[in-house]
Design a protein around this motif. Structure first.
Motif, PDB file in Angstrom:
ATOM      1  N   PHE A   1       5.339  -0.814   3.740  1.00  0.00           N
ATOM      2  CA  PHE A   1       5.937  -2.079   3.303  1.00  0.00           C
ATOM      3  C   PHE A   1       5.933  -3.023   4.496  1.00  0.00           C
ATOM      4  CE2 PHE A   1       8.262   1.169   0.798  1.00  0.00           C
ATOM      5  CZ  PHE A   1       7.908   0.762  -0.473  1.00  0.00           C
ATOM      6  N   ALA A   2       5.279  -4.169   4.350  1.00  0.00           N
ATOM      7  CA  ALA A   2       5.367  -5.169   5.412  1.00  0.00           C
ATOM      8  C   ALA A   2       6.840  -5.494   5.616  1.00  0.00           C
ATOM      9  CB  ALA A   2       4.592  -6.421   5.016  1.00  0.00           C
ATOM     10  N   ASP A   3       7.253  -5.702   6.851  1.00  0.00           N
ATOM     11  CA  ASP A   3       8.662  -5.951   7.141  1.00  0.00           C
ATOM     12  C   ASP A   3       9.040  -7.380   6.747  1.00  0.00           C
ATOM     13  OD1 ASP A   3      11.211  -6.114   8.032  1.00  0.00           O
ATOM     14  OD2 ASP A   3      10.800  -5.333  10.049  1.00  0.00           O
ATOM     15  N   ARG A   4       9.758  -7.514   5.635  1.00  0.00           N
ATOM     16  CA  ARG A   4      10.245  -8.829   5.211  1.00  0.00           C
ATOM     17  C   ARG A   4      11.755  -8.889   5.374  1.00  0.00           C
ATOM     18  NH1 ARG A   4       5.459  -9.984   4.973  1.00  0.00           N
ATOM     19  NH2 ARG A   4       4.079  -9.817   3.181  1.00  0.00           N
ATOM     20  N   GLY A   5      12.255  -8.150   6.353  1.00  0.00           N
ATOM     21  CA  GLY A   5      13.680  -8.223   6.676  1.00  0.00           C
ATOM     22  C   GLY A   5      14.554  -7.563   5.627  1.00  0.00           C
ATOM     23  N   ALA A   6      15.624  -8.251   5.244  1.00  0.00           N
ATOM     24  CA  ALA A   6      16.666  -7.664   4.390  1.00  0.00           C
ATOM     25  C   ALA A   6      16.106  -7.157   3.060  1.00  0.00           C
ATOM     26  CB  ALA A   6      17.759  -8.695   4.143  1.00  0.00           C
ATOM     27  N   ARG A   7      15.129  -7.897   2.500  1.00  0.00           N
ATOM     28  CA  ARG A   7      14.557  -7.481   1.216  1.00  0.00           C
ATOM     29  C   ARG A   7      13.926  -6.095   1.322  1.00  0.00           C
ATOM     30  NH1 ARG A   7      10.052 -11.193  -0.313  1.00  0.00           N
ATOM     31  NH2 ARG A   7       9.434  -9.707  -1.903  1.00  0.00           N
TER      32      ARG A   7
ATOM     33  N   VAL B   1       6.592  -0.773  -7.816  1.00  0.00           N
ATOM     34  CA  VAL B   1       5.690  -1.711  -8.491  1.00  0.00           C
ATOM     35  C   VAL B   1       6.450  -2.990  -8.846  1.00  0.00           C
ATOM     36  CG1 VAL B   1       4.324  -2.115 -10.569  1.00  0.00           C
ATOM     37  CG2 VAL B   1       4.164   0.085  -9.388  1.00  0.00           C
ATOM     38  N   ARG B   2       7.665  -2.824  -9.396  1.00  0.00           N
ATOM     39  CA  ARG B   2       8.475  -3.989  -9.786  1.00  0.00           C
ATOM     40  C   ARG B   2       8.791  -4.876  -8.586  1.00  0.00           C
ATOM     41  NH1 ARG B   2      11.704  -0.563 -12.822  1.00  0.00           N
ATOM     42  NH2 ARG B   2      13.320  -0.667 -11.217  1.00  0.00           N
ATOM     43  N   SER B   3       9.033  -4.247  -7.441  1.00  0.00           N
ATOM     44  CA  SER B   3       9.404  -5.020  -6.247  1.00  0.00           C
ATOM     45  C   SER B   3       8.252  -5.905  -5.790  1.00  0.00           C
ATOM     46  CB  SER B   3       9.792  -4.087  -5.107  1.00  0.00           C
ATOM     47  OG  SER B   3       8.625  -3.518  -4.529  1.00  0.00           O
ATOM     48  N   GLY B   4       7.027  -5.520  -6.152  1.00  0.00           N
ATOM     49  CA  GLY B   4       5.868  -6.283  -5.695  1.00  0.00           C
ATOM     50  C   GLY B   4       5.667  -6.179  -4.191  1.00  0.00           C
ATOM     51  N   MET B   5       6.346  -5.242  -3.553  1.00  0.00           N
ATOM     52  CA  MET B   5       6.260  -5.154  -2.094  1.00  0.00           C
ATOM     53  C   MET B   5       5.397  -3.991  -1.629  1.00  0.00           C
ATOM     54  SD  MET B   5      10.173  -6.089  -1.233  1.00  0.00           S
ATOM     55  CE  MET B   5       9.994  -5.971   0.517  1.00  0.00           C
ATOM     56  N   GLY B   6       4.986  -3.165  -2.583  1.00  0.00           N
ATOM     57  CA  GLY B   6       4.107  -2.061  -2.206  1.00  0.00           C
ATOM     58  C   GLY B   6       2.862  -2.645  -1.577  1.00  0.00           C
ATOM     59  N   SER B   7       2.225  -1.948  -0.681  1.00  0.00           N
ATOM     60  CA  SER B   7       1.083  -2.579  -0.045  1.00  0.00           C
ATOM     61  C   SER B   7      -0.160  -1.752  -0.292  1.00  0.00           C
ATOM     62  CB  SER B   7       1.358  -2.801   1.428  1.00  0.00           C
ATOM     63  OG  SER B   7       1.198  -1.633   2.134  1.00  0.00           O
ATOM     64  N   PHE B   8      -0.966  -1.609   0.749  1.00  0.00           N
ATOM     65  CA  PHE B   8      -2.211  -0.901   0.561  1.00  0.00           C
ATOM     66  C   PHE B   8      -1.946   0.488   0.023  1.00  0.00           C
ATOM     67  CE2 PHE B   8      -3.579  -3.976   3.862  1.00  0.00           C
ATOM     68  CZ  PHE B   8      -4.242  -4.763   2.957  1.00  0.00           C
ATOM     69  N   LEU B   9      -3.017   1.154  -0.263  1.00  0.00           N
ATOM     70  CA  LEU B   9      -2.965   2.423  -0.952  1.00  0.00           C
ATOM     71  C   LEU B   9      -1.859   3.353  -0.481  1.00  0.00           C
ATOM     72  CD1 LEU B   9      -6.733   2.681  -0.705  1.00  0.00           C
ATOM     73  CD2 LEU B   9      -5.433   2.331  -2.789  1.00  0.00           C
ATOM     74  N   ALA B  10      -1.134   3.857  -1.438  1.00  0.00           N
ATOM     75  CA  ALA B  10      -0.144   4.874  -1.148  1.00  0.00           C
ATOM     76  C   ALA B  10      -0.828   6.229  -1.196  1.00  0.00           C
ATOM     77  CB  ALA B  10       0.974   4.804  -2.176  1.00  0.00           C
TER      78      ALA B  10
ATOM     79  N   GLU C   1      14.518  -3.821   3.621  1.00  0.00           N
ATOM     80  CA  GLU C   1      15.544  -2.813   3.901  1.00  0.00           C
ATOM     81  C   GLU C   1      16.270  -2.396   2.633  1.00  0.00           C
ATOM     82  OE1 GLU C   1      16.712  -4.117   8.433  1.00  0.00           O
ATOM     83  OE2 GLU C   1      18.221  -3.200   7.119  1.00  0.00           O
ATOM     84  N   ALA C   2      16.596  -3.393   1.803  1.00  0.00           N
ATOM     85  CA  ALA C   2      17.316  -3.088   0.562  1.00  0.00           C
ATOM     86  C   ALA C   2      16.473  -2.180  -0.330  1.00  0.00           C
ATOM     87  CB  ALA C   2      17.670  -4.385  -0.163  1.00  0.00           C
ATOM     88  N   LEU C   3      15.172  -2.473  -0.393  1.00  0.00           N
ATOM     89  CA  LEU C   3      14.292  -1.653  -1.221  1.00  0.00           C
ATOM     90  C   LEU C   3      14.265  -0.207  -0.706  1.00  0.00           C
ATOM     91  CD1 LEU C   3      12.133  -1.263  -3.434  1.00  0.00           C
ATOM     92  CD2 LEU C   3      10.418  -1.914  -1.731  1.00  0.00           C
ATOM     93  N   ILE C   4      14.103  -0.052   0.601  1.00  0.00           N
ATOM     94  CA  ILE C   4      13.999   1.301   1.160  1.00  0.00           C
ATOM     95  C   ILE C   4      15.311   2.057   0.972  1.00  0.00           C
ATOM     96  CG2 ILE C   4      13.709   2.599   3.306  1.00  0.00           C
ATOM     97  CD1 ILE C   4      11.571   0.568   4.102  1.00  0.00           C
TER      98      ILE C   4
END
Lengths: 441, 244
Positions: free
Chosen positions: A375-381, A339-348, A383-386
């Motif tokens: 997670f939409a692929d935004r490159g390094a960001r 949630v904090r990352s703001g990168m979560g996308s459609f329903l989990a 990857e770091a999250l995952i």
């Protein structure tokens, strides 16, 4: 030559593919004993519905199984179905539903193939009640690069049987398989809907519905924080028991995402709005029961052809993991990070796994709570999250799902799959994948 | 009891299988003919699992002497679907007359032999359909595949004449002209431009529709009709300089 990718749009460098039309090549030189068109290793490729790189083979060869799509036998009196590996689950349903049978286990898409369902030992919303797909695979014929064709079952070549179920296609090429089906009396599902908030509330619902409903799953809002944190919609369903219509959906879909959407289409705001709308839409259905065709319940995304294009040309990662029972706190902490990352996308998708063991050595599902999200692929960001999520999952004693993955490290893989030591001896020396080389790196 | 019996000549081809499945889903009875008995049995098992009534006969279409007895063995049928063919290596054909002769034999001579015998069975009966897979390649000779094109062009002409003859006797002759089809036979060819490549299922659906509607010549997918109109209209003076 077609462009072979995975569902998350991962690509492989210089792959070649061939499309065998027949699984029953005459005795003598088998399907695999001709030298590969190029490279040294082979890998079966079905419909490319694995998300990461487990279905890709850089500098090697793919054996595209799409023409190996024949049924071999269907016995409507016993519910046994034998088919070639390229048959899709949707094609099976069109055959078996009118005769009063259903797939014993359904993953989230009907476009997966029989071969892929075995190789990934897929699971569905009935994992707590029935376990994995592999539990219903009675036997299969495995083509090895040595030229041998081995019948594998719990009694015959049992080691290879257990290695091939969930074995990510590394043990050879499945030429045909026989599965046991589930009898049904209607194509309708009776679905009970409950909104909930918080992981504890989810667990309480899962415990309550575990014995009364064959299928349970929840959609989780992974964009909302604060008061709305971990809110979701819990679905619990059974096949309608009363005799009813037995109509499969016809082939083809009505809607297609025509091209890769611009990356900006998906952002913090649209995703938050979508999740909120979904939650709100279920307000009037809260604590109610509805009747729904199986297609909408099991395969809602199959209504939109090529939905992966909404993530743009760069594609996306799906991350799916399980944490053991009692690790609700870890799950909560992981979800907070998302949630904090703001990168979560459609329903989990949140699901409680049961404890029925799979025959598969590398099978992913195990008791606990399982979460899957994109997670939409935004490159390094991204990857770091995952990678950060992976660390938390490992610390919690959980595991991530290879079918969805393209980042798992060798170390993480060994921690998630202690069965790998027993598995490795069954890997066919001429089979490999991008995933396998990475986790053995 | 099935209302209609279809004979599939070349039942182990990708397109033959796709049409057989489409017909099976409509409860039509099927008689499958192909050379390889094991593969034929595999296709038959698939169709039987789908609920179809299926009979099989093995036969080598290249062997013209067997055609009469093969059709006798099949017995009475309503529709005949002719699928088989080879995609010869144009370069090999240029170097070697034997390769050219073999391609012409399979793709035209043997088809003409079968069509003659089938026509003579349906003509007195006064009903039935003959659906023949030709190709857009038969519409104009091109340097890159004129041997295949010549065989298919001759086949298209033969069918045109046959249609002219049999239409007076209530027998339908439908010529199918597919473009590029994505099958194991064409797996090694780069699929570009992608929109021009069709699946066997798509082409099969068009074929069944063409039979049902009494079609004469059907380009499939439909966009090959305007494409071939343009290609046929290019003056030879210019066309001969193009590399197509």
């Amino acid at each position: 030559m077609a462009d072979y990718r995975s569902w998350g749009h991962a690509r492989a460098a210089s792959q070649v593919a061939r499309v065998p039309a027949w699984a029953d090549a005459p005795p003598g030189p088998g399907l695999l004993s001709e030298p590969p068109a190029r490279g040294v290793s082979s890998l079966a490729y079905g419909q490319g519905r694995s998300y990461g790189d487990s279905c890709l083979n850089s500098d090697g060869e793919l054996i595209d199984t799409r023409a190996l799509d024949r049924f071999i036998d269907f016995d409507p009196s016993t519910g046994r179905l034998s088919a070639e590996p390229g048959v899709t689950l949707a094609q099976m349903l069109r055959l078996i539903v009118p005769a009063g049978w259903f797939l014993p286990v359904s993953p989230g898409t009907g476009h997966a193939t029989l071969g892929g369902s075995i190789a990934n030992d897929v699971h569905g919303k009935n994992h707590h009640a029935d376990g994995c797909f592999g539990r219903f695979v009675e036997r299969f014929v495995l083509q090895r690069s040595s030229g041998e064709r081995l019948v594998c079952s719990a009694d015959e070549n049992a080691g290879l049987y257990r290695a091939t179920i969930g074995g990510l296609g590394l043990t050879g090429l499945v030429l045909e398989a026989t599965i046991r089906l589930l009898p049904i009396r209607s194509d309708r599902m009776a679905v009970r809907i409950d909104r909930f908030q918080g992981i504890e509330a989810f667990s309480a619902l899962a415990a309550e519905r575990r014995d009364t409903h064959r299928y349970t799953v929840a959609w989780l809002d992974c964009a909302a924080g604060g008061d709305a944190f971990a809110r979701g919609v819990f679905l619990a369903a059974n096949h309608v028991d009363k005799g009813g219509p037995l109509e499969p959906v016809p082939a083809g879909t009505r809607l297609t995402v025509p091209f890769a959407m611009p990356a900006r289409f998906l952002n913090r705001h649209t995703i938050r709005a979508f999740n909120s709308a979904y939650f709100a839409r279920h307000k009037s259905l809260h604590q109610r029961q509805i009747s729904q065709h199986y297609q909408g319940f099991f395969y809602p995304l199959d209504a939109i052809d090529r939905w992966n294009r909404i993530y743009g040309t760069r594609g996306f990662h799906q991350y799916q993991f399980v944490v053991p029972p009692g690790a609700e706190a870890a799950l909560s902490s992981i979800l907070q990070r998302i949630v904090r990352s703001g990168m979560g996308s459609f329903l989990a998708v949140l699901k409680e796994f049961g404890d029925l063991p799979s025959p598969g050595m590398l099978s992913f599902p195990r008791p606990g709570l399982c979460l899957a999200l994109d997670f939409a692929d935004r490159g390094a960001r991204t990857e770091a999250l995952i990678r950060a999520l992976d660390d938390e999952v490992r610390q919690a004693g959980g595991a991530a799902y290879p079918a969805k993955d393209r980042l798992m490290t060798a170390e993480a893989f060994r921690a998630y799959f202690p069965g790998v030591d027993a598995f490795t001896q069954y890997v066919d020396p001429r089979f490999s994948s991008d995933f396998w080389r990475r986790v053995n790196g | 009891m099935a209302e209609r019996t279809s004979v599939i000549l070349g039942a182990t081809s990708a397109l033959g299988q796709a049409v057989a499945r489409a017909l099976a889903s409509r409860d039509e009875a099927l008689v499958l003919i192909a050379r390889d008995a094991r593969r034929l049995e595999r296709v038959a098992a698939d169709l039987r699992a789908r609920g179809a009534s299926v009979a099989v006969h093995t036969g080598d279409f290249d062997d013209l002497d067997t055609h009469a007895s093969l059709l006798d063995a099949v017995g009475e049928a309503d529709d005949y679907w002719l699928f088989y063919g080879t995609l010869p290596d144009q370069h090999a054909c240029e170097q070697d007359w034997e390769a050219t002769a073999a391609a012409l034999h399979t793709n035209f001579t043997s088809a003409a032999s079968l069509l003659t015998r089938i026509a003579n069975r349906l003509e007195p009966r006064g009903s039935g359909c003959i659906v023949v897979v030709s190709s857009v390649a038969g519409d104009r000779g091109r340097g890159s595949n004129y041997v295949y094109g010549a065989a298919k062009g001759a086949l298209s002409l033969f069918c045109q004449g046959l249609r002219n003859r049999l239409s007076k006797h209530g027998v339908q002759v439908t010529t199918i002209k597919p473009g590029f089809i994505d099958t194991p036979m064409t797996a090694g060819i780069e699929k570009k431009p992608a929109p021009l490549w069709a699946t066997p299922e798509r082409v099969a659906a068009d074929m069944v529709r063409a039979r049902d509607k009494g079609g004469d010549v059907k380009y499939t997918p439909w966009f090959w009709l305007p494409i071939m109109l343009i290609i046929k209209s290019v003056p030879e003076r210019i066309f001969k300089r193009l590399s197509l």
